[in-house]
Design an enzyme around this catalytic site. Structure first.
Site, short mmCIF file in Angstrom:
data_model
loop_
_atom_site.label_atom_id
_atom_site.label_comp_id
_atom_site.label_asym_id
_atom_site.label_seq_id
_atom_site.Cartn_x
_atom_site.Cartn_y
_atom_site.Cartn_z
CE1 TYR A 46 21.27 61.43 75.69
CE2 TYR A 46 21.88 61.29 73.40
CZ TYR A 46 22.21 61.18 74.72
OH TYR A 46 23.47 60.83 75.07
CE LYS B 20 31.24 62.07 70.91
NZ LYS B 20 29.90 61.57 70.58
CG ASP C 132 35.86 63.03 77.98
OD1 ASP C 132 36.14 62.62 76.84
OD2 ASP C 132 34.72 62.96 78.48
CE1 TYR D 76 26.33 63.55 78.21
CE2 TYR D 76 28.01 63.35 76.51
CZ TYR D 76 26.90 62.86 77.16
OH TYR D 76 26.36 61.66 76.76
C1 LIG Z 1 33.38 64.53 75.88
C2 LIG Z 1 32.58 63.28 75.81
N1 LIG Z 1 32.87 62.26 76.64
C3 LIG Z 1 32.20 61.10 76.60
C4 LIG Z 1 31.18 60.90 75.71
C5 LIG Z 1 30.43 59.60 75.68
O1 LIG Z 1 30.77 58.86 74.57
P1 LIG Z 1 29.80 57.69 74.06
O2 LIG Z 1 28.58 58.35 73.53
O3 LIG Z 1 30.61 56.99 73.02
O4 LIG Z 1 29.52 56.82 75.23
C6 LIG Z 1 30.84 61.93 74.83
C7 LIG Z 1 29.74 61.76 73.87
O5 LIG Z 1 29.24 62.68 73.28
C8 LIG Z 1 31.56 63.14 74.88
O6 LIG Z 1 31.28 64.17 74.06
#
Ligand SMILES: Cc1ncc(COP(=O)(O)O)c(C=O)c1O
Length: 421
Positions: free
Chosen positions: A12, A271, A242, A140
């Site tokens: 980014y 995470k 998610d 996101y």
């Molecule tokens: C809600 C959500 N889903 C998926 C992801 C993607 O995860 P990664 O960065 O481990 O690929 C993120 C990353 O910030 C996220 O906040």
């Protein structure tokens, strides 16, 4: 001519103009130690995953003990205790009904697994048309192409790719104090309309429960999820939560789904799963979803298998992380963080500040524009705090082990920035 262009390509970042990144030489607890001798308090847990702080003796021990046995074996045909035990533990702690766990290596890939699982669920049942997804505006879900396709394509960071990704449906994001709010009602109205016109093409609905992260740092009422669950049941749509960002306490409950008492059909964790030690994701499914893949027909098998899935050291650390979370009663620590964040941030006003939001271990200042945050990182760094705004949002999502004193230093920087602007 020597080639002075950087070899390391940063995320980014405009590589032509980006400021030199901070060079970390050591990390311990909530501190990042830089090569110039500075120690920074990490206010954002390395993108929200380092919940126990850095270099934690319990997690270190779990990693080294497993490393002494073996680091990793392929999961095609081979299993091991760390993966088996972690699957059991995740089934135990997640909402009732999520009984099966598929491991992968990052949040984005966990999302890909969920989308693919939902589509194949329908294919295995002879329904070929159901292949699209509904997502929320402001959402996101990651940086891989499937995950990008369900992230907001108008306002999100991947809007450049609009038109190049799988076409999906979007409905207005919920907002407000309760499911009766005009924003929730409008979102549910759009969802009902979409489901009634297009359910035959919709495989699933994906959303970040209660807290939309990188797409807007916004909270919405948990009761909205009950309504979405009801609609998904009515129109036979797979509901995917998610919880990559919200999982493991971030919104104040172990999982955001718990705030609503809703079990999704599929749920993604990553995470904080390994406390920031290793890339690992878990995509959990209900028996209904899993059973659609059970057949004498080999072609019904779930055709996915990342090389590093179920990495043994990652799973061993995740197990130790869950144990630590429960043993040290982290939900209490998170409640204490929430109290301090409310005290320090709610009520702050400023000409460029549009909104202030706090829930769980998340504190957010929304500014009028990203321009209002130009220079913030250097400003925070000179005050020995590590913060990295996203677009127009300055937020803290600290490690849960942060001391009250350090947390107040982080929030002081946020407040000072508002007055300085
Ligand atoms: C809600 C959500 N889903 C998926 C992801 C993607 O995860 P990664 O960065 O481990 O690929 C993120 C990353 O910030 C996220 O906040």
């Amino acid at each position: 001519m020597p080639d002075n262009t950087p070899k390391l390509w940063l995320p980014y970042a405009q590589m032509k103009t980006v400021s030199p990144p901070c060079h970390v030489v050591k990390a311990k607890g909530t501190r990042l130690y830089l090569d110039d001798g500075t120690a920074l308090i990490d206010g954002i847990s390395s993108w929200w995953c380092v919940i126990h702080g850095y270099n934690h003796p319990v997690l270190n021990r779990a990693a080294t003990e497993q490393l002494a046995r073996f680091a990793h074996v392929m999961m095609g045909g081979l299993v091991h205790d760390p993966a088996l035990c972690l699957a059991d533990e995740l089934v135990r702690i997640t909402p009732d009904g999520l009984n099966h766990v598929f491991f992968a290596d990052s949040g984005s890939v966990g999302v890909e697994v969920a989308l693919k699982m939902a589509i194949q669920f329908w294919r295995n049942r002879g329904v070929k048309e159901k292949s699209r997804f509904v997502a929320l505006r402001g959402g996101y879900h990651g940086d891989t192409t499937g995950a990008m396709s369900v992230s907001d394509d108008d306002e999100g960071m991947h809007r450049l790719f609009k038109g190049t990704l799988l076409p999906q449906y979007f409905v207005a994001a919920p907002d407000g104090e309760s499911a009766e709010s005009p924003e929730c009602q409008e979102s549910l109205r759009q969802l009902t309309e979409l489901f009634s016109s297009s359910a035959s093409q919709i495989a699933g609905m994906i959303l970040e429960p209660v807290f939309q992260g990188a797409g807007g740092f916004r909270f919405y009422p948990p009761e909205y999820l009950l309504q979405v669950r009801r609609l998904c049941d009515e129109y036979d749509i797979i509901l995917v939560f998610d919880e990559v960002a919200t999982g493991f306490g971030r919104t104040g409950a172990m999982f955001a789904a718990d705030l609503a008492g809703v079990t999704p059909d599929i749920m993604i964790l990553s995470k904080a799963l390994t406390g920031g030690y290793f890339g690992l994701s878990a995509t959990l499914a209900t028996s209904r979803v899993f059973d659609a893949f059970m057949s004498n027909e080999p072609g019904y098998a779930f055709m996915h298998g990342p090389t590093y899935m179920g990495h043994a050291v990652a799973c061993a650390v995740a197990l130790a992380s869950i144990k630590l979370f429960e043993r040290e009663n982290y939900l209490e620590k998170i409640a204490a963080i929430e109290r301090v964040l409310k005290e320090e941030l709610i009520g702050v006003t400023g000409s460029s500040l549009r909104d202030v939001r706090v829930q769980g271990a998340i504190g957010v200042f929304e500014f009028n524009s990203a321009a209002n945050l130009k220079g913030l990182q250097d400003f925070a760094r000179t005050r020995e705090v590590w913060l990295r705004p996203v677009d127009k949002w300055l937020y803290t999502m600290p490690p849960y082990v942060i001391t009250e004193e350090d947390l107040r230093k982080v929030t002081a920087v946020m407040r000072e920035w508002v007055s300085y602007r």
